[in-house]
Write an enzyme that holds these catalytic residues in place. Structure first.
Site, PDB file in Angstrom:
ATOM      1  N   TYR A  27     -13.807   1.188   7.223  1.00  0.00           N
ATOM      2  CA  TYR A  27     -13.466   0.645   6.414  1.00  0.00           C
ATOM      3  C   TYR A  27     -12.158   0.392   5.801  1.00  0.00           C
ATOM      4  O   TYR A  27     -11.427   1.295   6.327  1.00  0.00           O
ATOM      5  CB  TYR A  27     -14.399   1.302   5.079  1.00  0.00           C
ATOM      6  CG  TYR A  27     -13.957   2.822   5.022  1.00  0.00           C
ATOM      7  CD1 TYR A  27     -12.966   3.258   4.020  1.00  0.00           C
ATOM      8  CD2 TYR A  27     -14.564   3.715   5.907  1.00  0.00           C
ATOM      9  CE1 TYR A  27     -12.547   4.608   4.065  1.00  0.00           C
ATOM     10  CE2 TYR A  27     -14.032   5.008   5.687  1.00  0.00           C
ATOM     11  CZ  TYR A  27     -13.006   5.411   4.766  1.00  0.00           C
ATOM     12  OH  TYR A  27     -12.660   6.680   4.866  1.00  0.00           O
ATOM     13  N   PHE A  37      -6.037   3.787  -0.677  1.00  0.00           N
ATOM     14  CA  PHE A  37      -6.134   5.360  -0.571  1.00  0.00           C
ATOM     15  C   PHE A  37      -6.799   5.928   0.705  1.00  0.00           C
ATOM     16  O   PHE A  37      -6.692   6.997   0.764  1.00  0.00           O
ATOM     17  CB  PHE A  37      -6.935   5.796  -1.793  1.00  0.00           C
ATOM     18  CG  PHE A  37      -8.248   5.107  -2.130  1.00  0.00           C
ATOM     19  CD1 PHE A  37      -9.374   5.985  -1.205  1.00  0.00           C
ATOM     20  CD2 PHE A  37      -8.980   4.152  -2.727  1.00  0.00           C
ATOM     21  CE1 PHE A  37     -10.417   5.476  -1.308  1.00  0.00           C
ATOM     22  CE2 PHE A  37      -9.953   3.831  -2.729  1.00  0.00           C
ATOM     23  CZ  PHE A  37     -11.002   4.461  -2.067  1.00  0.00           C
ATOM     24  N   ASP A  38      -7.427   5.048   1.464  1.00  0.00           N
ATOM     25  CA  ASP A  38      -8.135   5.656   2.694  1.00  0.00           C
ATOM     26  C   ASP A  38      -8.446   4.353   3.566  1.00  0.00           C
ATOM     27  O   ASP A  38      -8.569   3.202   2.973  1.00  0.00           O
ATOM     28  CB  ASP A  38      -9.549   6.318   2.180  1.00  0.00           C
ATOM     29  CG  ASP A  38      -9.734   7.199   3.441  1.00  0.00           C
ATOM     30  OD1 ASP A  38      -9.048   7.215   4.363  1.00  0.00           O
ATOM     31  OD2 ASP A  38     -10.996   7.903   3.436  1.00  0.00           O
ATOM     32  N   ILE A  57     -21.056   8.834  -1.517  1.00  0.00           N
ATOM     33  CA  ILE A  57     -20.872   8.642  -2.810  1.00  0.00           C
ATOM     34  C   ILE A  57     -22.397   7.578  -2.919  1.00  0.00           C
ATOM     35  O   ILE A  57     -22.501   6.742  -2.182  1.00  0.00           O
ATOM     36  CB  ILE A  57     -19.752   7.893  -3.367  1.00  0.00           C
ATOM     37  CG1 ILE A  57     -19.343   6.816  -2.711  1.00  0.00           C
ATOM     38  CG2 ILE A  57     -18.540   9.085  -3.275  1.00  0.00           C
ATOM     39  CD1 ILE A  57     -18.117   6.091  -3.100  1.00  0.00           C
ATOM     40  N   TYR A  83     -16.680   8.769  -7.838  1.00  0.00           N
ATOM     41  CA  TYR A  83     -16.523  10.177  -8.148  1.00  0.00           C
ATOM     42  C   TYR A  83     -16.033  10.695  -9.625  1.00  0.00           C
ATOM     43  O   TYR A  83     -15.607  11.654 -10.112  1.00  0.00           O
ATOM     44  CB  TYR A  83     -15.141  10.658  -7.274  1.00  0.00           C
ATOM     45  CG  TYR A  83     -14.953  10.329  -5.921  1.00  0.00           C
ATOM     46  CD1 TYR A  83     -15.553  11.144  -5.071  1.00  0.00           C
ATOM     47  CD2 TYR A  83     -14.661   9.067  -5.309  1.00  0.00           C
ATOM     48  CE1 TYR A  83     -15.786  11.434  -3.622  1.00  0.00           C
ATOM     49  CE2 TYR A  83     -14.650   8.818  -3.916  1.00  0.00           C
ATOM     50  CZ  TYR A  83     -15.261  10.019  -3.200  1.00  0.00           C
ATOM     51  OH  TYR A  83     -15.299  10.101  -1.747  1.00  0.00           O
ATOM     52  N   PHE A 100     -14.134  -1.346  -1.392  1.00  0.00           N
ATOM     53  CA  PHE A 100     -14.094  -0.887  -0.284  1.00  0.00           C
ATOM     54  C   PHE A 100     -14.397  -2.152   0.727  1.00  0.00           C
ATOM     55  O   PHE A 100     -15.390  -2.976   0.290  1.00  0.00           O
ATOM     56  CB  PHE A 100     -15.299   0.129   0.275  1.00  0.00           C
ATOM     57  CG  PHE A 100     -15.429   1.577  -0.303  1.00  0.00           C
ATOM     58  CD1 PHE A 100     -14.531   2.140   0.670  1.00  0.00           C
ATOM     59  CD2 PHE A 100     -15.638   1.879  -1.497  1.00  0.00           C
ATOM     60  CE1 PHE A 100     -14.193   3.621   0.038  1.00  0.00           C
ATOM     61  CE2 PHE A 100     -15.092   3.415  -1.832  1.00  0.00           C
ATOM     62  CZ  PHE A 100     -14.639   4.005  -1.052  1.00  0.00           C
TER      63      PHE A 100
END
Length: 538
Positions: A27, A37-38, A57, A83, A100
């Site tokens: 992902y 962010f990731d 999540i 979140y 994502f």
């Protein structure tokens, strides 16, 4: 609201994610403005997790359901399903919408079993893989997304192993059971029956499902003996091979999957060997026993009775061998000439003996019926002096005690025929010969050791009669003329079947004791006189 956009869906989707499944996926995580962010790609490993068990999540738990392996989804997750108002300090701010880009790599469930899909199966399947069998197979190993991680084809060497005794991962142990030689199947193995959470430490990551595309080439059990399949057994089989016999046979040698590794036919020469003496591999030594001339059989030999784990030449290690053989002939070194009389005249008083001059017809063939020669095709008889070495020893033996008009078959083993070398272009080496013979004429020979005999009393003045010019010396010309006269007038007889000039010259040389080309009265002696003098001397 949760947003899911299916950006790529594979044509084939045999299975989709359900709650409770374990997935591996890549992902990219970003905010709506595109700030990343990731990323699992940056870490060089997939994200591995159970779906629907609260390990993700809530939005991702929902978004993954229904995905196929190799499917790509773009997912928008609102804060309440991500979140929330707290965020993740230093990474995700409060009330953040998350995007994502997800690619599903793998999918399995803890209740999964090994899946087997056979896409080719031979019509004949005499035997299938059982526990403790030894197999040789080729494979391509991929992950569930099709990524190749290993291939025996690339190494150009089969994978060779026992089945069901723990030499393989459990899933492969299961997946190979029941396969036939030549069968092709796809074996899909969940990670808990493969390399588990840790992978293999090299190419295979943890928790990876594995897909093996397998073709089985060979199969045997260490307890196997040879297997014999009779393909053609002649109706008449008077004799079967035994230990110590010498065989001549043709063969095609293949592996169990049909790959040809050798053929005597391609060399146009039989394979010639003793049987039961260790001259050939143990399985062939056993498989050649009990065969008839002309028989065709298939001999299947497990590797422990063939070339073992090491193999030889074009034969790989641990290979089962298949020999399709055709027995051309066989004999034993102790064999003598075999005679079968087919016809003997009722008036059969004069029998052939050493020294007789014979005229006969014959057909000569090999033991398998291959014709070698025939006097009938030449339109003339074969003429010999029996026992004079004009034919092979076995024929000299086979023509003994025969009467005119008799017909017989004479079988001659090679040690009484043309031996190991044969006759180039005519008779193969170590070949058993079969002669069908008919005796047409017999001229009685002279007693052994004689080239000329008198039909009546011998003149007491023999030397003087031969010495026509009475000079006390006899030349070859005088001697030859005298002998010819005696034969023509019936007073003497020459050994039949020999050249006149050679016989006379031989007789003259025997009398010319000093070798000067002349015979004197002192040198001249009849054969019985020679024998008497030798006896007296002794």
């Amino acid at each position: 609201e949760l947003g899911v956009e299916r950006r790529f869906v594979p044509e084939s989707c045999p299975r989709a994610v359900r709650p409770g499944d374990f997935v591996r996926y890549h992902y990219l995580g970003a905010f709506p403005d595109g700030t990343r962010f990731d990323s699992s790609y940056d870490r060089g490993s997939t994200f591995n997790v159970f779906v629907g068990k609260g390990q993700l999540i809530a939005g991702m738990d929902q978004a993954l359901v229904g995905m196929c392996v190799n499917e790509r989804r773009f997912v928008k997750i609102p804060p309440k399903l991500a979140y929330g108002s707290e965020g993740v300090p230093g990474v995700i701010p409060p009330n953040a919408v998350l995007h994502f880009d997800v690619l599903l790599i793998d999918l399995w469930n803890s209740e999964d079993e090994v899946q087997v899909q056979t896409y080719f199966k031979p019509e004949k399947c005499p035997r299938t893989v059982q526990v403790s069998d030894f197999v040789r197979y080729h494979y391509n190993g991929t992950f569930l997304d099709g990524t190749l991680f290993d291939s025996s084809h690339n190494r150009m060497r089969t994978y060779d192993t026992y089945v069901g005794i723990g030499w393989l991962i459990p899933g492969m142990d299961q997946g190979l059971l029941g396969m036939c030689v030549g069968e092709k199947r796809i074996i899909t193995i969940p990670p808990f029956l493969a390399y588990g959470e840790d992978g293999d430490g090299k190419e295979i990551p943890g928790q990876a499902s594995l897909v093996f595309d397998v073709v089985l080439l060979d199969l045997h059990n260490p307890k196997d003996g040879i297997a014999i399949e009779n393909q053609l057994v002649p109706e008449s089989c008077e004799r079967r091979s035994q230990t110590g016999d010498f065989l001549r046979y043709h063969y095609n040698g293949t592996l169990l999957d049909g790959t040809l590794f050798d053929s005597s036919y391609s060399r146009n020469h039989t394979y010639d060997t003793y049987v039961g003496k260790g001259y050939v591999i143990a399985g062939m030594d056993e498989g050649l026993l009990g065969v008839c001339t002309g028989e065709k059989r298939r001999i299947i030999i497990p590797p422990h009775l063939g070339y073992g784990e090491e193999g030889r030449g074009k034969i790989p290690g641990s290979a089962v061998l298949v020999f399709d053989i055709h027995v051309v002939d066989f004999h034993n070194p102790s064999d003598s000439v075999s005679i079968t009389v087919h016809y003997k005249p009722s008036n059969c008083t004069v029998l052939s003996k050493k020294g007789d001059y014979l005229k006969y017809h014959y057909n000569a063939s090999l033991l398998d019926g291959t014709l070698l020669d025939s006097t009938h095709s030449l339109g003339k008889t074969y003429n010999i002096v029996l026992g004079s070495g004009q034919v092979v020893l076995g024929m000299d033996m086979g023509l003994q005690d025969m009467c005119v008009g008799e017909r017989r078959t004479v079988v001659i083993p090679p040690h009484l025929g043309y031996g190991e070398d044969g006759v180039e272009g005519e008779v193969p080496g170590s070949a058993v010969l079969v002669f069908d013979i008919e005796l047409l004429e017999l001229v009685s020979g002279l007693p052994e050791g004689y080239m000329f005999v008198w039909n009546g009393e011998v003149s007491p003045n023999l030397f003087e009669e031969i010495d026509q010019n009475h000079d006390g010396e006899v030349l070859l010309e005088e001697f030859s003329e005298y002998i010819q006269t005696q034969v023509e007038t019936g007073k003497g007889k020459l050994a039949p079947g020999f050249d006149f000039e050679k016989i006379v010259k031989n007789m003259f040389t025997n009398q010319d004791r000093d070798g000067n080309g002349k015979v004197t009265a002192e040198e001249f002696k009849l054969k019985d006189q020679e024998a008497k003098e030798e006896h007296d001397e002794l």
